[in-house]
Write a protein that holds these residues in place. Sequence first.
Motif, PDB file in Angstrom:
ATOM      1  N   VAL A  43       0.886  -1.176   0.000  1.00 39.17           N
ATOM      2  CA  VAL A  43       0.000   0.000   0.000  1.00 39.17           C
ATOM      3  C   VAL A  43       0.920   1.222   0.000  1.00 39.17           C
ATOM      4  N   VAL A  44       0.743   2.064  -1.021  1.00 38.29           N
ATOM      5  CA  VAL A  44       1.705   3.146  -1.285  1.00 38.29           C
ATOM      6  C   VAL A  44       1.066   4.511  -1.058  1.00 38.29           C
ATOM      7  N   LEU A  45       1.829   5.406  -0.438  1.00 41.10           N
ATOM      8  CA  LEU A  45       1.420   6.813  -0.330  1.00 41.10           C
ATOM      9  C   LEU A  45       2.419   7.648  -1.126  1.00 41.10           C
ATOM     10  N   GLN A  65      -2.333  -2.129  -7.951  1.00 42.35           N
ATOM     11  CA  GLN A  65      -1.578  -1.518  -6.847  1.00 42.35           C
ATOM     12  C   GLN A  65      -2.475  -0.536  -6.080  1.00 42.35           C
ATOM     13  N   GLN A  66      -2.416  -0.614  -4.755  1.00 40.58           N
ATOM     14  CA  GLN A  66      -3.172   0.357  -3.935  1.00 40.58           C
ATOM     15  C   GLN A  66      -2.290   1.572  -3.705  1.00 40.58           C
ATOM     16  N   PHE A 102      -4.284  10.488   7.649  1.00 39.80           N
ATOM     17  CA  PHE A 102      -4.283   9.020   7.698  1.00 39.80           C
ATOM     18  C   PHE A 102      -3.946   8.554   9.110  1.00 39.80           C
ATOM     19  N   ALA A 103      -4.411   7.335   9.402  1.00 33.22           N
ATOM     20  CA  ALA A 103      -4.120   6.736  10.711  1.00 33.22           C
ATOM     21  C   ALA A 103      -2.652   6.303  10.770  1.00 33.22           C
ATOM     22  N   GLU A 104      -2.173   6.106  11.973  1.00 29.42           N
ATOM     23  CA  GLU A 104      -0.809   5.593  12.159  1.00 29.42           C
ATOM     24  C   GLU A 104      -0.645   4.247  11.463  1.00 29.42           C
ATOM     25  N   CYS A 105       0.567   3.963  11.009  1.00 28.35           N
ATOM     26  CA  CYS A 105       0.934   2.655  10.437  1.00 28.35           C
ATOM     27  C   CYS A 105       0.019   2.247   9.271  1.00 28.35           C
ATOM     28  N   SER A 106      -0.225   3.151   8.329  1.00 30.84           N
ATOM     29  CA  SER A 106      -1.156   2.862   7.228  1.00 30.84           C
ATOM     30  C   SER A 106      -0.476   2.380   5.948  1.00 30.84           C
ATOM     31  N   ARG A 131       4.901   8.721  11.160  1.00 30.61           N
ATOM     32  CA  ARG A 131       3.701   8.294  11.890  1.00 30.61           C
ATOM     33  C   ARG A 131       2.839   7.356  11.046  1.00 30.61           C
ATOM     34  N   VAL A 132       2.699   7.650   9.752  1.00 27.47           N
ATOM     35  CA  VAL A 132       1.758   6.857   8.937  1.00 27.47           C
ATOM     36  C   VAL A 132       2.412   5.643   8.267  1.00 27.47           C
ATOM     37  N   LEU A 133       3.731   5.482   8.483  1.00 29.50           N
ATOM     38  CA  LEU A 133       4.453   4.340   7.904  1.00 29.50           C
ATOM     39  C   LEU A 133       4.272   3.093   8.778  1.00 29.50           C
TER      40      LEU A 133
END
Length: 208
Positions: A43-45, A65-66, A102-106, A131-133
């Motif tokens: 899951v990619v940001l 791919q998300q 986004f939530a933590e650990c996304s 935080r979001v990793l």
Amino acid sequence: MVEAKVRKQYNQMAAMYDRLWSHYVSNTLSFLKDWAKISSTNVVLDIACGTGEFERLVLVEYPTQQIVGVDLSEKMLEIAQQKCRAYPNVSFQNATASVLPFAECSFDVIVSASAFHYFDDPIAALTEIKRVLKPEGEIIILDWCKDYLLCQIYDIVLKIIDPAYKQCYTQTEFHCLIVNTGLEIHRATRVRFGLAWELMIVTARLGQ
Ligand SMILES: C[S@@+](CC[C@H](N)C(=O)[O-])C[C@H]1O[C@@H](n2cnc3c(N)ncnc32)[C@H](O)[C@@H]1O
């Protein structure tokens, strides 16, 4: 505030961006994609995703791919959305790098290309990225490198003529920002694209 100036500038430039910067964007983003070696299940940001060219490149290879892209400019995002409309697994949000919605650990992989030099508060952005990793995730940032003479010149000129521009960094300064945020550098290099562009890329992970 720099962010308002960035938004205004990219909203004005959005319709022309892909045409004006096609060579630069295709070279830098192909390099980023090859460097990142993203797995199809990640899951990619994409922070400061612009017109969604990175998403388009990834989707050619992995159509399922998300990916989530965020950007300050609504007009850049409209183009990105249009480009990726056939892919329900891809979404875009209007947000700043320093407050990610986004939530933590996304995310498994977080990328950012050619945008770090606009960030008003790079530590706030890196803290949000951290935080979001997800715990085993990777951050990959590609940006201009002030070790090179041309970038030093761009830095001086843009600080005078471009109100949206913040600054670019030497590789040492860039790595210090990353390490001071509590991230560990896993892999890094400097890279040239033609005669005019000299960048650096880093892959970082959460510190132990
Ligand atoms: C040079 S473009 C790069 C776009 C894309 N990453 C690429 O490589 O084609 C810079 C982008 O960064 C975005 N940007 C700059 N500062 C930002 C911030 N603090 N948060 C989110 N987006 C930002 C701009 O709106 C613009 O779309």
